[in-house]
Design an enzyme around this catalytic site. Structure first.
Site, mmCIF file in Angstrom:
data_model
loop_
_atom_site.group_PDB
_atom_site.id
_atom_site.type_symbol
_atom_site.label_atom_id
_atom_site.label_comp_id
_atom_site.label_asym_id
_atom_site.label_seq_id
_atom_site.Cartn_x
_atom_site.Cartn_y
_atom_site.Cartn_z
ATOM 1 C CB SER A 207 -0.919 -0.056 1.222
ATOM 2 O OG SER A 207 -1.874 0.955 1.180
ATOM 3 C CG ASP B 298 -6.162 -4.050 -3.190
ATOM 4 O OD1 ASP B 298 -7.051 -3.222 -2.878
ATOM 5 O OD2 ASP B 298 -4.943 -3.803 -3.128
ATOM 6 C CG HIS C 197 -5.532 -2.261 0.335
ATOM 7 N ND1 HIS C 197 -4.693 -2.149 -0.753
ATOM 8 C CD2 HIS C 197 -5.052 -1.391 1.262
ATOM 9 C CE1 HIS C 197 -3.755 -1.248 -0.486
ATOM 10 N NE2 HIS C 197 -3.947 -0.788 0.715
#
Lengths: 197, 362
Positions: free
Chosen positions: B145, B309, B342
């Site tokens: 991320s 995700d 995610h």
């Protein structure tokens, strides 16, 4: 990949060129080209365990269904694209050829020959061919677009693709005399170097 | 596993991307394993939005590190073999200089006066840490991320200082939707009556409700629809364990619990600073395109995305991959199943771990 086939392809790959191998499998062809020709190689593969093997070998790999995204690499200026023993598995082999020649100057394509005498014998006996090279039954084969050597070369003519070089392999995986005299009958595999007309 | 946690002071200060200067700053740093004699086994981990320096193992408070499933003895990032470094980023709230730190000029907490920081600033601070630790080159810099954005930025900003980069569940820039989600979260913090324009510390309160709501929203975006469905379905929360009497469903209770817990530990100004950094990042920087921005990269890249995700979907990683190929960078792009949306980058799966491990070794 059979040693002979990999040797032929090796001969066609310029040193230090940028190469993309569609359906690269475990990456062994690219690994060899990286070592012998110092190429910058990328493999495209959908099978996860094969991808792991590529990464373990240090071969750059892209997870991608080659039926979907050949044209994504058009901006990357490849010298050569390779599709070994996969084109007959694609939904649109003719489009794939066109796209490969859009993203690279030349491409290498290898394909099994349905005109091989053993296949013809199978068909003559009324059954779909099952041979050592095409071992799957009709209902489970991934080869949905099989063709003969003649068919493929006709497609090249129709699509304005120039056959720069070609080699035919016999059942031992060598470029034998019979296979080169009458490839449509005696070659189990055609190996082509193609470029745009 | 040998692990050291320490606060490292940088009296030399740092000039931030915004042009503002922090005259001095601290980084809270945790390291695992040992640097080898040739100094070739150093790995930097970059944390995501709410992470911190504590990446692996259990700390004094018995908290398990955010990447413990991936980092540790004989794990994908093997601390028996590698010297692994992780620091809390500037602007955070886990010990490094941030809005809750004392401003040396005013002798009061910075609060809303803490300058806006960027992904580049974090990478620059990490570079200063690298120099202080006498590490000549990272063997591998990795994160998921917002952490993946830092790994990418490392390879752009310091091409000679990084051999390989792992960019997981990340993108070269946040999407419009990412920014929109973050703005809803920030709005809920700002509109909390205890926010006091960010100077809540002076008022001895915290905008707890705002942080809680922000986190609840965030949490939904980190999970996948399928995973939520499998985990909670439409099950009702039993009365005995309801965190709030308004709660009906298990998923509500879960979000309430997660939000509540987070609001007790995370600083509201940090929330705003971290999400602003995420929104503001664009690897292309001042260049015309991502292609241009990646020109100097020498590191080998491993880009991993996860099908589940939807916050940073795999296609975002693919954009980096294509730009990398256009620049003749050795780079691989892999998409994995990962059921956690995610958050999948945080969790071990046989394949994920194997790919990371082999990439580091190859």
């Amino acid at each position: 990949m059979a040693r002979e086939l990999s040797k032929i392809i090796d001969n066609w790959v310029p040193r230090e060129s940028k190469v993309i191998d569609f359906g690269c499998g475990d990456g062994s062809l690219l690994q060899k080209l990286m070592q012998t020709k110092n190429v910058l190689g990328y493999g495209v593969e959908i099978n996860d365990s094969k991808i792991e093997e590529c990464i373990a070998k240090g071969v750059p790999v892209i997870k991608q269904d080659i039926d979907k995204g050949i044209n994504e690499f058009e901006s990357s200026n490849f010298d050569l694209s390779i599709m070994a023993r996969s084109i007959q598995c694609l939904k649109n082999p003719n489009l794939a050829l066109e796209r490969m020649l859009n993203l690279s100057k030349r491409c290498v394509v290898t394909l099994p020959n349905l005109g091989y005498w053993r296949c013809r014998l199978n068909l003559a006996s009324g059954r779909m061919p099952v041979t050592p090279e095409l071992p799957s039954s009709w209902y489970e084969t991934k080869n949905i677009h099989l063709c003969t050597i003649k068919d493929f070369e006709q497609l090249c003519i129709d699509q304005n693709i120039k056959i720069k070089d070609k080699v035919f392999l016999n059942s031992n995986g060598h470029s034998g005399i019979l296979a080169s005299i009458s490839p449509n009958l005696f070659a189990i595999e055609g190996v082509y170097l193609l470029e745009k007309q | 596993m040998k692990s050291i946690t320490e606060l490292i002071n940088f009296n030399e200060g740092i000039v931030l991307e915004s042009g503002k200067r922090l005259d001095a700053f601290d980084l809270m740093v945790e390291t695992y394993g040992e640097l080898n004699e040739s100094k070739t086994n150093a790995i930097l981990l970059c944390h995501a939005f709410s992470g911190n320096h504590h990446a692996a193992g259990k700390n004094e408070d018995q908290n398990i590190g955010w990447w413990d499933q991936i980092v540790g003895p004989n794990k994908a990032i093997n601390t028996d073999e590698y010297y692994v470094v992780c620091c809390n980023n500037i602007g955070g709230c886990s010990g490094s200089s941030g809005p809750t730190s004392i401003n040396p000029n005013t002798k009061k907490a910075y609060g809303s006066d803490f300058p806006i920081v960027s992904v580049s600033d974090w990478v620059n601070a990490q570079k200063m840490l690298m120099d202080k630790l006498n590490i000549p080159q990272w063997h591998f810099v990795a994160g998921g991320s917002l952490g993946g954005m830092q790994a990418l930025q490392w390879s752009i900003a310091y091409p000679d200082k990084i051999k390989k980069a792992g960019i997981f569940a990340a993108a070269a820039k946040s999407s419009t939707q990412n920014i929109a989600m973050n703005e809803v979260a920030r709005e809920s913090i700002r509109k909390d009556k205890n926010f006091h324009d960010g100077n809540y510390i002076e008022h001895n309160v915290i905008p707890k409700n705002g942080i809680k709501t922000a986190r609840m929203l965030g949490h939904i975006t980190y999970l996948s629809e399928k995973h939520m469905d499998l985990r909670f379905g439409r099950k009702f929360q039993d009365d005995a364990s309801k965190i709030d009497k308004e709660v009906d469903f298990e998923v509500e209770n879960y979000l309430q619990y997660k939000g509540e817990k987070f609001s007790e530990s995370f600083d509201a100004n940090s929330y705003i600073i971290m999400t602003k950094a995420m929104d503001g990042y664009d690897a292309a920087g001042k260049k015309d395109s991502l292609d241009d921005a990646l020109k100097e990269i020498k590191a080998e890249l491993l880009i991993i995305g996860f099908y589940s995700d939807w916050l940073y979907p795999p296609e975002r990683g693919k954009e980096i991959q294509i730009a990398a190929i256009n620049n003749n960078i050795k780079s691989s792009y892999v998409v994995l199943d990962g059921e956690h949306g995610h958050d999948s980058f945080l969790f071990h799966s046989k394949q994920y771990s194997k790919i990371i491990k082999k990439f580091i070794q190859s």
